[in-house]
Write a protein that holds these residues in place. Structure first.
Motif: not given
Length: 329
Positions: A32-45, A170-177, A246-252
């Motif tokens: 969420v902090s790197t904006r890979a996912l919105t808060l609502r989507t992240a919570l459901v996931l 990495f922002r896309r990869c963060q969805i998987g991680s 965090l940025d996307p690579p660090h978050g992933f």
């Protein structure tokens, strides 16, 4: 079921619910902090993956049910289990209020120990040292070291890559991680409630073994997922921004390392480790690769202090509740 057993099962589900909203931030704070996912989507996931993870194994549940304490037989047996849960829920709410990412796992174990000591039950100190205290120290250290090493390797491999393009990938990869970390959270944390219910069923004579009934698995998984859906914004801000920006690579990398540690300890060691400890240490590890001063060590110190207080604080609350429950009738 008797009224006492129903009360214990209900409080177990309350514990799992508080565990869910308390620890929801573990899996999704960085995404969420790197904006890979919105808060609502992240919570459901996170809620869906928590549910899936809870159905994968019962090894940790067995450790909680029979490897921590033996509850003395008699009319006070359920009071001991209830008091252990009360201590865990109380500490979860206190640390959530102050935004501290403490361990729901260790609050439960602390609660079980405190209640057992008051009721003259047996505490398996050897099992606690092997399955709780050693993993409590080793897992965050492992998360920190692996986070640092994995991030160092990633930075070396990507040193000539385009930063903007790398960020997008990495922002896309963060969805998987993030999904993998939420699965590990469900694998670890839903099982603690299952173990408590199995313990309550055994001490009341409802079943002879510590086998986890399917209804308990589904109920605990559902409560954890519902709690996750309610979120944990206070703690999310601490993990996603205040420890290290965090940025996307660090978050992933942090999420990938943390989920790996969770899977190994759940399947191989069957140890109830803290998702919170592991991901926080992983974030510190990846942050330290930028420079040591990039990690906000003052915030990290407050988190560590919360970790150290969790076990004795939950034990004290549960001991007080157990004393009242077993002496005032």
């Amino acid at each position: 079921m008797t009224a006492g057993l129903i009360a214990v099962v209900a409080l177990t589900l309350v514990f799992d619910y508080t565990n869910g909203f308390h620890d929801a931030s573990n899996a999704i704070a960085s995404a969420v902090s790197t904006r890979a996912l919105t808060l609502r989507t992240a919570l459901v996931l996170a809620a869906v993956m928590n549910l899936a993870g809870a159905l994968l194994s019962t090894g940790v549940a067995s450790t909680v049910a029979k490897g921590i304490i033996d509850v003395p037989a008699g009319p006070d047996a359920l009071a001991v289990v209830f008091s252990a849960l009360a201590g865990a829920v109380g500490w979860n709410l206190v640390t959530w209020y102050f935004g501290l990412p403490s361990s729901s796992s260790h609050s439960l174990v602390g609660g079980m120990v405190g209640a057992a000591l008051v009721a003259a039950g047996t505490v398996h100190w050897g099992g606690i040292v092997e399955k709780v205290l050693i993993p409590m120290v080793a897992s965050p250290l492992l998360g920190f070291v692996l986070g640092y090493l994995a991030m160092t390797a990633a930075l070396w491999l990507l040193q000539r890559a385009n930063p903007h393009r790398t960020g997008r990938v990495f922002r896309r990869c963060q969805i998987g991680s993030a999904a993998a970390l939420a699965l590990g959270h469900g694998l670890q944390d839903a099982q603690k409630g299952m173990g408590v219910i199995a313990l309550a069923l055994v001490v009341t004579g409802r079943q002879a073994s510590f086998e986890i009934p399917l209804w308990a698995t589904l109920a605990c998984a559902g409560a954890l997922s519902l709690g996750t859906c309610s979120g944990g914004l206070r703690i999310m801000r601490t993990l996603g921004r205040r420890v290290f920006p965090l940025d996307p690579p660090h978050g992933f990398v942090a999420e990938s390392v943390a989920s790996s540690v969770l899977y190994v300890t759940a399947f191989a060691a069957k140890a109830p480790i803290s998702t919170t400890h592991v991901i926080t240490a992983g974030i510190m590890g990846v942050g330290a690769t930028r420079r040591l001063s990039a990690v906000r060590w003052g915030t990290a110190r407050d988190i560590v202090l919360g970790w150290l207080l969790t076990f004795p604080a939950a034990a004290a609350v549960s001991a007080a509740v157990c004393f009242v429950a077993t002496t005032v009738r």
